[in-house]
Design an enzyme around this catalytic site. Structure first.
Site, PDB file in Angstrom:
ATOM      1  N   ILE A  79       8.364  -8.586  34.287  1.00 47.72           N
ATOM      2  CA  ILE A  79       8.225  -9.857  35.027  1.00 47.72           C
ATOM      3  C   ILE A  79       9.435 -10.758  34.784  1.00 47.72           C
ATOM      4  O   ILE A  79       9.900 -11.456  35.680  1.00 47.72           O
ATOM      5  CB  ILE A  79       6.889 -10.540  34.653  1.00 47.72           C
ATOM      6  CG1 ILE A  79       5.730  -9.748  35.289  1.00 47.72           C
ATOM      7  CG2 ILE A  79       6.864 -12.006  35.108  1.00 47.72           C
ATOM      8  CD1 ILE A  79       4.344 -10.225  34.911  1.00 47.72           C
ATOM      9  N   ALA A  93       4.383  13.750   3.624  1.00 45.90           N
ATOM     10  CA  ALA A  93       2.960  13.492   3.897  1.00 45.90           C
ATOM     11  C   ALA A  93       2.796  12.191   4.675  1.00 45.90           C
ATOM     12  O   ALA A  93       2.637  11.119   4.093  1.00 45.90           O
ATOM     13  CB  ALA A  93       2.174  13.425   2.576  1.00 45.90           C
ATOM     14  N   GLY A 101      12.319  -9.651  34.464  1.00 46.69           N
ATOM     15  CA  GLY A 101      13.460  -9.006  35.131  1.00 46.69           C
ATOM     16  C   GLY A 101      14.607  -8.790  34.149  1.00 46.69           C
ATOM     17  O   GLY A 101      14.389  -8.559  32.953  1.00 46.69           O
ATOM     18  N   PHE A 118       0.862  -1.183   0.000  1.00 48.27           N
ATOM     19  CA  PHE A 118       0.000   0.000   0.000  1.00 48.27           C
ATOM     20  C   PHE A 118       0.899   1.234   0.000  1.00 48.27           C
ATOM     21  O   PHE A 118       1.688   1.416   0.937  1.00 48.27           O
ATOM     22  CB  PHE A 118      -0.848  -0.069   1.274  1.00 48.27           C
ATOM     23  CG  PHE A 118      -1.822   1.040   1.513  1.00 48.27           C
ATOM     24  CD1 PHE A 118      -3.030   1.086   0.822  1.00 48.27           C
ATOM     25  CD2 PHE A 118      -1.565   2.020   2.486  1.00 48.27           C
ATOM     26  CE1 PHE A 118      -3.963   2.085   1.089  1.00 48.27           C
ATOM     27  CE2 PHE A 118      -2.493   3.021   2.745  1.00 48.27           C
ATOM     28  CZ  PHE A 118      -3.697   3.042   2.045  1.00 48.27           C
ATOM     29  N   GLU A 128      -0.343   3.003  10.212  1.00 49.86           N
ATOM     30  CA  GLU A 128      -1.762   3.066   9.807  1.00 49.86           C
ATOM     31  C   GLU A 128      -2.517   4.142  10.606  1.00 49.86           C
ATOM     32  O   GLU A 128      -3.675   3.970  10.996  1.00 49.86           O
ATOM     33  CB  GLU A 128      -2.410   1.685   9.885  1.00 49.86           C
ATOM     34  CG  GLU A 128      -1.779   0.767   8.828  1.00 49.86           C
ATOM     35  CD  GLU A 128      -2.500  -0.519   8.583  1.00 49.86           C
ATOM     36  OE1 GLU A 128      -3.738  -0.525   8.661  1.00 49.86           O
ATOM     37  OE2 GLU A 128      -1.823  -1.513   8.289  1.00 49.86           O
ATOM     38  N   ASP A 158      -9.965   2.539   7.451  1.00 48.43           N
ATOM     39  CA  ASP A 158     -11.029   2.147   8.395  1.00 48.43           C
ATOM     40  C   ASP A 158     -11.088   0.628   8.542  1.00 48.43           C
ATOM     41  O   ASP A 158     -11.282   0.104   9.635  1.00 48.43           O
ATOM     42  CB  ASP A 158     -12.401   2.622   7.889  1.00 48.43           C
ATOM     43  CG  ASP A 158     -12.589   4.122   8.032  1.00 48.43           C
ATOM     44  OD1 ASP A 158     -11.829   4.749   8.790  1.00 48.43           O
ATOM     45  OD2 ASP A 158     -13.501   4.661   7.366  1.00 48.43           O
TER      46      ASP A 158
HETATM   47  N1  CAA Z   1     -14.370   7.427   5.017  1.00 48.36           N
HETATM   48  C1  CAA Z   1     -14.802   8.058   3.901  1.00 48.36           C
HETATM   49  N2  CAA Z   1     -14.434   9.307   3.571  1.00 48.36           N
HETATM   50  C2  CAA Z   1     -13.599   9.959   4.414  1.00 48.36           C
HETATM   51  C3  CAA Z   1     -13.123   9.371   5.600  1.00 48.36           C
HETATM   52  C4  CAA Z   1     -13.538   8.053   5.893  1.00 48.36           C
HETATM   53  N3  CAA Z   1     -13.135   7.424   7.002  1.00 48.36           N
HETATM   54  N4  CAA Z   1     -12.319  10.244   6.244  1.00 48.36           N
HETATM   55  C5  CAA Z   1     -12.294  11.352   5.484  1.00 48.36           C
HETATM   56  N5  CAA Z   1     -13.069  11.174   4.383  1.00 48.36           N
HETATM   57  C6  CAA Z   1     -13.333  12.148   3.310  1.00 48.36           C
HETATM   58  C7  CAA Z   1     -14.056  13.361   3.919  1.00 48.36           C
HETATM   59  O1  CAA Z   1     -15.450  13.163   3.933  1.00 48.36           O
HETATM   60  C8  CAA Z   1     -13.624  14.462   2.981  1.00 48.36           C
HETATM   61  O2  CAA Z   1     -14.424  14.385   1.807  1.00 48.36           O
HETATM   62  P1  CAA Z   1     -14.925  15.742   1.046  1.00 48.36           P
HETATM   63  O3  CAA Z   1     -13.670  16.437   0.604  1.00 48.36           O
HETATM   64  O4  CAA Z   1     -15.751  15.216  -0.076  1.00 48.36           O
HETATM   65  O5  CAA Z   1     -15.673  16.521   2.090  1.00 48.36           O
HETATM   66  C9  CAA Z   1     -12.217  14.078   2.582  1.00 48.36           C
HETATM   67  O6  CAA Z   1     -12.111  12.669   2.806  1.00 48.36           O
HETATM   68  C10 CAA Z   1     -11.151  14.792   3.386  1.00 48.36           C
HETATM   69  O7  CAA Z   1     -11.388  14.492   4.757  1.00 48.36           O
HETATM   70  P2  CAA Z   1     -10.729  15.331   5.928  1.00 48.36           P
HETATM   71  O8  CAA Z   1     -10.974  16.774   5.711  1.00 48.36           O
HETATM   72  O9  CAA Z   1     -11.172  14.726   7.223  1.00 48.36           O
HETATM   73  O10 CAA Z   1      -9.179  15.042   5.697  1.00 48.36           O
HETATM   74  P3  CAA Z   1      -7.910  15.564   6.468  1.00 48.36           P
HETATM   75  O11 CAA Z   1      -6.919  16.042   5.488  1.00 48.36           O
HETATM   76  O12 CAA Z   1      -8.310  16.478   7.599  1.00 48.36           O
HETATM   77  O13 CAA Z   1      -7.277  14.207   7.061  1.00 48.36           O
HETATM   78  C11 CAA Z   1      -6.876  12.481   8.691  1.00 48.36           C
HETATM   79  C12 CAA Z   1      -7.874  13.482   8.057  1.00 48.36           C
HETATM   80  C13 CAA Z   1      -7.770  11.651   9.606  1.00 48.36           C
HETATM   81  C14 CAA Z   1      -5.802  13.171   9.526  1.00 48.36           C
HETATM   82  C15 CAA Z   1      -6.245  11.601   7.590  1.00 48.36           C
HETATM   83  O14 CAA Z   1      -5.346  12.331   6.786  1.00 48.36           O
HETATM   84  C16 CAA Z   1      -5.506  10.383   8.170  1.00 48.36           C
HETATM   85  O15 CAA Z   1      -6.143   9.368   8.465  1.00 48.36           O
HETATM   86  N6  CAA Z   1      -4.175  10.504   8.338  1.00 48.36           N
HETATM   87  C17 CAA Z   1      -3.356   9.349   8.713  1.00 48.36           C
HETATM   88  C18 CAA Z   1      -2.908   8.624   7.485  1.00 48.36           C
HETATM   89  C19 CAA Z   1      -2.481   7.230   7.772  1.00 48.36           C
HETATM   90  O16 CAA Z   1      -3.126   6.494   8.499  1.00 48.36           O
HETATM   91  N7  CAA Z   1      -1.379   6.836   7.147  1.00 48.36           N
HETATM   92  C20 CAA Z   1      -0.860   5.507   7.275  1.00 48.36           C
HETATM   93  C21 CAA Z   1      -0.583   4.926   5.922  1.00 48.36           C
HETATM   94  S1  CAA Z   1      -0.323   3.201   5.846  1.00 48.36           S
HETATM   95  C22 CAA Z   1       1.107   2.880   6.690  1.00 48.36           C
HETATM   96  O17 CAA Z   1       1.201   3.199   7.838  1.00 48.36           O
HETATM   97  C23 CAA Z   1       2.249   2.156   6.055  1.00 48.36           C
HETATM   98  C24 CAA Z   1       2.111   0.724   5.911  1.00 48.36           C
HETATM   99  O18 CAA Z   1       2.500   0.199   4.893  1.00 48.36           O
HETATM  100  C25 CAA Z   1       1.591  -0.142   7.008  1.00 48.36           C
END
Ligand code: CAA
Length: 396
Positions: free
Chosen positions: A320, A111, A322, A104, A346, A222
């Site tokens: 535990i 970012a 130690g 992924f 994530e 999610d």
């Molecule tokens: N389901 C559906 N749509 C969603 C949503 C969700 N859960 N969350 C946001 N959206 C939509 C919103 O409705 C919005 O849509 P519109 O523009 O049409 O209104 C749009 O997405 C933007 O939403 P936000 O304004 O809430 O977005 P934001 O820029 O404020 O970001 C955040 C919110 C929660 C901080 C998000 O950026 C986030 O989750 N950040 C963390 C990213 C992350 O988890 N990265 C890990 C990557 S994987 C990894 O770790 C590596 C690996 O390989 C394991």
């Protein structure tokens, strides 16, 4: 499978920091890579709950193997959520058989938590997309054959800026970059990906429609976050098992340390936390499978609680043991190292809190009927005003 195949190899691959292909082969032979993939695309037809059950069991033996497995769900959820039927058949079938692995590609150097700030671009050129940029923290990168990559396709749009595109190993201009030297989950590679004028056919755009990438990335997370939470529960449960067995064997002051109340209290607290985490993970996974509106909040709750819990429980397990627990000769310090990343990837647990709070506030609209019971400071008839009036002229 976890006890027979994974546990005996856990320390070896942690030390070597190499991908354990023999474990991948055993998991593939057992048909586990199809757990979350629908039957029509060659999978077992399970959902997020089934994924979590497998991830917990694997992580009890090795947290690295837990994510090595779970990250294939993270990579394939964008295809499941938004791919065309043709894309689903083409990519999900070999994943379900364990013939191909997937990764992924969302995070970038600039970012991380601010996922929508990504800058990797994809521009249409004739029958192809041309990608330029880099990805960071790609788990499974290098081992994987298929990559769900998020790129900017419309820089001028606010809400439809990003799209998901499939990149395959061997595509021209696609290279695997630096592999990280990690504290934990050492058997699974975490790498950078580089796209330098990388050309892929137009039909690699997921769903055939641009602009829905960010939404689908969020929907993917999610459904994947309960898997990280399950990894954490598995790590905590595995550490508790080792700590309990050690406590019954280790003698001090002429008795097994398990007979001391301070150790018993630690074990009891650890067990109650593990079980609470497990039940929350199952509830979140069921919410995802049922598609209820609260699934985003539930997934974040499970990830936040279970991963903080795992950090605490694995640290207590080392305590535990130690001094022995601090040494690499014993299996327990690896649990603590593997647990740390679950609070970070994530979505950091700070991001989970943000998601939970945003959703609570959004849902509070349904609680309007409670306003009548809450006197607001600027409301003319607050209880406070009444109390003051009562004090000024008692009995009036
Ligand atoms: N389901 C559906 N749509 C969603 C949503 C969700 N859960 N969350 C946001 N959206 C939509 C919103 O409705 C919005 O849509 P519109 O523009 O049409 O209104 C749009 O997405 C933007 O939403 P936000 O304004 O809430 O977005 P934001 O820029 O404020 O970001 C955040 C919110 C929660 C901080 C998000 O950026 C986030 O989750 N950040 C963390 C990213 C992350 O988890 N990265 C890990 C990557 S994987 C990894 O770790 C590596 C690996 O390989 C394991």
């Amino acid at each position: 499978m976890a006890d027979r195949v994974v546990r005996p190899l856990a320390a070896k691959y942690d030390r070597l920091q190499e991908y354990p292909w023999e474990i991948r082969d055993a998991l593939a032979e057992a048909g586990l890579f199809g757990t979350w993939i629908p039957k029509e695309f060659g999978g077992g037809g399970g959902g997020v709950l089934d994924l979590c059950l497998v991830v917990e069991e694997l992580s009890r033996a090795c947290g690295g193997v837990g994510v090595l497995f779970a990250v294939n769900a993270l990579g394939s959820f964008p295809i499941l959520l938004s791919g065309t039927d043709e894309q689903k058949h083409k990519y999900l079938e070999p994943i379900a058989k364990g013939e191909k692995l997937i990764a992924f590609g969302l995070s970038e150097r600039p970012a991380g938590s601010d996922a929508s700030g990504l800058i990797t671009s994809a521009v249409e050129d004739g029958d192809e997309w041309v990608l330029n940029g880099s990805k960071k923290w790609t788990t499974n990168g290098g081992a994987a054959d298929i990559y769900s990559v998020f790129a900017v396709t419309d820089p001028n749009s606010r809400s439809r800026r990003i799209s998901a595109i499939i990149v395959e190993k061997g595509d021209p201009g696609f290279e695997i970059g630096r592999a990280e030297d990690k504290m934990g989950i050492r058997c699974v590679p975490v790498v950078e990906l580089h796209f330098d004028g990388c050309r892929v056919p137009k039909d690699r755009l997921l769903g055939g429609r641009p602009g829905l990438g960010f939404k689908h990335a969020m929907m993917t997370l999610d459904r994947a976050r309960p898997g990280v939470a399950a990894q954490a529960v598995g790590l905590a449960a595995g550490a508790l098992e080792y700590a309990t067995v050690y406590a019954t064997q280790r003698k001090q002051f002429g008795a097994a340390i398990s007979s001391f109340q301070m150790i018993q209290q630690m074990l009891a607290d650890m067990a109650s936390r593990v079980e609470a985490g497990r039940q929350l993970v199952h509830a979140a996974a069921r919410a995802c499978d049922a598609g209820v509106p609260q699934l985003t909040k539930m997934a974040a709750l499970s990830k936040l609680f279970a991963t903080d819990m795992a950090m605490q429980v694995t640290t207590d397990a080392v305590q535990i043991f130690g001094g022995y627990g601090y040494m690499k000769d014993y299996p327990i310090e690896k649990f603590m190292r593997d647990a740390k990343i679950t609070q970070i990837y994530e979505g950091t647990n700070q991001v989970q809190r943000l998601v939970i709070a945003r959703n609570l506030i959004k849902e509070s609209g349904k609680l309007d009927h409670l306003s009548a019971f809450i006197p607001l400071p600027d409301h003319p008839n607050t209880l406070d005003d009444q109390a003051r009036a009562e004090r000024a002229s008692p009995g009036a």
